[in-house]
Write an enzyme that holds these catalytic residues in place. Structure first.
Site, mmCIF file in Angstrom:
data_model
loop_
_atom_site.group_PDB
_atom_site.id
_atom_site.type_symbol
_atom_site.label_atom_id
_atom_site.label_comp_id
_atom_site.label_asym_id
_atom_site.label_seq_id
_atom_site.Cartn_x
_atom_site.Cartn_y
_atom_site.Cartn_z
ATOM 1 N N GLU A 219 0.867 -1.190 0.000
ATOM 2 C CA GLU A 219 0.000 0.000 0.000
ATOM 3 C C GLU A 219 0.894 1.227 0.000
ATOM 4 O O GLU A 219 1.660 1.412 0.928
ATOM 5 C CB GLU A 219 -0.857 0.071 1.278
ATOM 6 C CG GLU A 219 -1.589 -1.192 1.637
ATOM 7 C CD GLU A 219 -2.907 -1.320 0.915
ATOM 8 O OE1 GLU A 219 -3.214 -0.423 0.092
ATOM 9 O OE2 GLU A 219 -3.604 -2.315 1.149
ATOM 10 N N GLU A 363 -13.805 -1.444 8.397
ATOM 11 C CA GLU A 363 -13.774 -2.808 7.860
ATOM 12 C C GLU A 363 -12.713 -3.610 8.603
ATOM 13 O O GLU A 363 -11.561 -3.206 8.652
ATOM 14 C CB GLU A 363 -13.404 -2.746 6.365
ATOM 15 C CG GLU A 363 -13.206 -4.120 5.759
ATOM 16 C CD GLU A 363 -12.346 -4.096 4.503
ATOM 17 O OE1 GLU A 363 -12.426 -3.131 3.723
ATOM 18 O OE2 GLU A 363 -11.576 -5.056 4.327
ATOM 19 N N ARG A 414 -6.421 -4.410 13.150
ATOM 20 C CA ARG A 414 -7.610 -3.552 13.097
ATOM 21 C C ARG A 414 -8.610 -3.935 14.187
ATOM 22 O O ARG A 414 -9.291 -3.079 14.733
ATOM 23 C CB ARG A 414 -8.286 -3.642 11.727
ATOM 24 C CG ARG A 414 -7.527 -2.906 10.653
ATOM 25 C CD ARG A 414 -8.402 -2.731 9.431
ATOM 26 N NE ARG A 414 -7.652 -2.178 8.331
ATOM 27 C CZ ARG A 414 -8.153 -2.002 7.114
ATOM 28 N NH1 ARG A 414 -9.407 -2.341 6.863
ATOM 29 N NH2 ARG A 414 -7.418 -1.482 6.159
HETATM 30 P P1 AMO Z 1 -8.889 -8.080 2.109
HETATM 31 O O1 AMO Z 1 -7.921 -7.622 1.082
HETATM 32 O O2 AMO Z 1 -10.119 -7.258 2.279
HETATM 33 O O3 AMO Z 1 -9.399 -9.559 1.783
HETATM 34 O O4 AMO Z 1 -8.152 -8.207 3.489
HETATM 35 C C1 AMO Z 1 -8.770 -8.804 4.606
HETATM 36 C C2 AMO Z 1 -8.637 -7.954 5.859
HETATM 37 O O5 AMO Z 1 -7.274 -7.672 6.117
HETATM 38 C C3 AMO Z 1 -7.131 -6.390 6.707
HETATM 39 N N1 AMO Z 1 -6.275 -5.549 5.852
HETATM 40 C C4 AMO Z 1 -5.314 -4.719 6.302
HETATM 41 N N2 AMO Z 1 -4.896 -4.422 7.539
HETATM 42 C C5 AMO Z 1 -3.883 -3.549 7.666
HETATM 43 N N3 AMO Z 1 -3.239 -2.969 6.623
HETATM 44 C C6 AMO Z 1 -3.611 -3.251 5.360
HETATM 45 N N4 AMO Z 1 -2.943 -2.707 4.341
HETATM 46 C C7 AMO Z 1 -4.697 -4.158 5.157
HETATM 47 N N5 AMO Z 1 -5.307 -4.652 4.060
HETATM 48 C C8 AMO Z 1 -6.263 -5.492 4.503
HETATM 49 C C9 AMO Z 1 -8.529 -5.817 6.838
HETATM 50 C C10 AMO Z 1 -9.274 -6.575 5.766
HETATM 51 O O6 AMO Z 1 -10.650 -6.641 6.032
HETATM 52 N N6 AMO Z 1 -8.505 -12.870 0.556
HETATM 53 C C11 AMO Z 1 -9.412 -11.866 1.076
HETATM 54 C C12 AMO Z 1 -10.169 -12.377 2.285
HETATM 55 C C13 AMO Z 1 -11.148 -13.481 1.965
HETATM 56 O O7 AMO Z 1 -12.024 -13.266 1.074
HETATM 57 O O8 AMO Z 1 -11.058 -14.545 2.598
HETATM 58 C C14 AMO Z 1 -8.603 -10.621 1.458
HETATM 59 O O9 AMO Z 1 -7.413 -10.638 1.572
HETATM 60 O O10 AMO Z 1 -9.010 -6.113 8.125
#
Ligand code: AMO
Length: 440
Positions: A219, A363, A414
């Site tokens: 990110e 989220e 989170r």
């Molecule tokens: P997704 O990309 O929404 O879904 O990620 C799932 C959860 O991971 C956390 N998250 C993060 N936390 C901190 N920093 C970040 N950059 C970050 N990105 C995501 C959030 C988010 O909801 N494979 C799918 C999940 C699935 O469908 O089983 C996935 O990775 O809490």
């Protein structure tokens, strides 16, 4: 003499005990020296009087964060000096012997002796090895550990097997551009953006699996909810009827986790002065399109695209809290273009059998039902303008009776952030990684 934990000291009034810990603070009051000693269980005030000559001389040399072993007599404090907010607030220790175990060789860059440090985020993170010694900061990690413990405990009871999947991959799993490419001998490889492909394939041998593991996301932006490495709490389950089965399982899992944290982290939650989460056995479910309508009607907020933004998540959670008294809400049926290619389309193919789980305005999980039919999956990969040949290994499982399945990915930090009401996710990570931060 065996050492005891500081938190156990109130059981030993009138007896001499041995403890070990750090000098939280030393105060010299006329002839008397007070030392607050801290170990993993708590802090106790100890008193050194000049009569104990050798000990007194040692006490005079102690600096903040020296590690020491101390023998002393546990005494009840006079009523007027009792401190209700400390486990050991009713007792103190009259020191008999001090042994220095580890010295401090530099000035402490920050004062960690007070619970409230009131420092900005960069100062906290730049001085991490010191700031992590502060009791209020340590509380965050006790809550995190309880989340992981109770999450694993519940899923095991539900018949999920804990697995570990590789983090060095030959292709990116989640689409988009937020992956780290690394050199892997002669080839290029990717750091896992999620355990998605492997947890799905594990369904074909274990039916139900969960994983607690690192997730890497490139990110490029600075927000209070994104980092480049976090801990994913993933799960995947086979033989589901629909994605409602997945939400039901996640809802029960989160209820268990929240109840465990509320029960087992009373002291930690108290430090953050927040309400324990409000748990309903069923979390409200709102279609994403309806949520966007509510935002427009109730808050006059127009969303430019088809997906909800962080402010929208906050506002819709506020609305749900008022209407349903729930800290959690599922937003469901995300439009096809907003979810990865593996997501099961709904009967109306503009939408998907997917959800996000919001907790107190943010989220914390995504999930849904996956496409399990080999031919449908190949077609969907092509629809996403991707090449099925690049997913050969992933697709292999789908050739051999893959059952209907689905799951979720939760972000550990989170969850902790939202339980404790912490402003940045980085405070909930021991040594966080962001665009500018690769050390400490
Ligand atoms: P997704 O990309 O929404 O879904 O990620 C799932 C959860 O991971 C956390 N998250 C993060 N936390 C901190 N920093 C970040 N950059 C970050 N990105 C995501 C959030 C988010 O909801 N494979 C799918 C999940 C699935 O469908 O089983 C996935 O990775 O809490």
């Amino acid at each position: 003499m065996e050492r005891v934990l500081i938190s156990e000291s109130p059981k030993f009034i009138g007896q001499v005990i041995k403890i070990a810990g750090w000098v939280n603070v030393r105060r010299d009051h006329g002839k008397i020296i007070f030392i607050d000693i801290r170990d993993r269980s708590g802090i106790i005030q100890s008193v050194v009087i000049p009569d104990e000559k050798e000990t007194y001389e040692t006490a005079k040399t102690l600096k903040g964060e020296y590690s020491i072993e101390v023998e002393g007599l546990v005494k009840e404090r006079p009523a007027s000096a009792k401190k209700e907010d400390l486990i050991t607030g009713g007792v103190e220790m009259e020191v008999k012997k001090i042994k220095i175990l580890g010295k401090t060789y530099a000035e402490l860059p920050i004062d960690i002796s007070k619970e409230e440090m009131d420092l900005n985020l960069d100062t906290l993170l730049n001085n991490r090895v010191i700031s992590l010694r502060n009791d209020k900061i340590k509380a965050i990690f006790k809550v995190s550990a309880e989340i992981v413990r109770s999450y694993s405990e519940f899923l095991r009871k539900e018949g999920f097997l804990e697995i570990k999947t590789p983090k060095i991959l030959s292709s990116a799993t989640e689409g988009g551009a937020n992956f780290f490419k690394i050199k892997y001998f002669e080839k290029d490889a990717f750091l896992a953006q999620s355990p998605q492909f492997y947890k799905q394939s594990a369904v074909s041998f274990f039916e139900r699996v969960f994983e607690v593991g690192p997730v890497f996301r490139a990110e490029p932006h600075f927000t209070s909810r994104h980092v480049n490495e976090f801990t994913g709490l993933d799960a995947e389950m086979g033989f589901i009827n629909n994605f409602e089965d997945v939400m039901r399982e996640l809802e029960r899992t989160m209820s268990y986790v929240m109840k465990s944290v509320s029960k087992n982290c009373v002291q930690e939650i108290k430090k953050y002065n927040i309400e324990p989460p409000k748990i309903k056995n069923v979390f409200p479910r709102i279609k994403l399109t309806e949520a966007l309508d509510i935002l427009k009607k109730e808050f006059g907020k127009e969303i430019s695209g088809i997906d909800i933004d962080p402010e929208g998540e906050r506002l819709i959670s506020e609305w749900v809290k008022k209407k349903y008294k729930s800290d959690f809400v599922f937003l469901i049926h995300y439009p096809a273009g907003t979810r990865p290619f593996y997501t099961m389309p709904s009967a109306d193919p503009q939408f998907t059998e997917s959800f996000d789980l919001l907790f107190r305005g943010m989220e914390i999980a995504s999930g849904g039902q996956r496409i399990h039919d080999y031919e449908q999956l190949v077609r969907n990969i092509q629809k996403f303008k991707l090449n099925p040949n690049d997913f050969e290994d992933y697709l292999e499982n789908f050739k051999y009776g893959m059952p209907p399945h689905g799951g979720w990915g939760l972000g550990l930090e989170r969850i902790a952030q939202q339980i404790l009401g912490i402003s940045s996710i980085k405070e909930a990570i021991l040594f966080p990684r962001d665009v500018k931060r690769l050390t400490p």
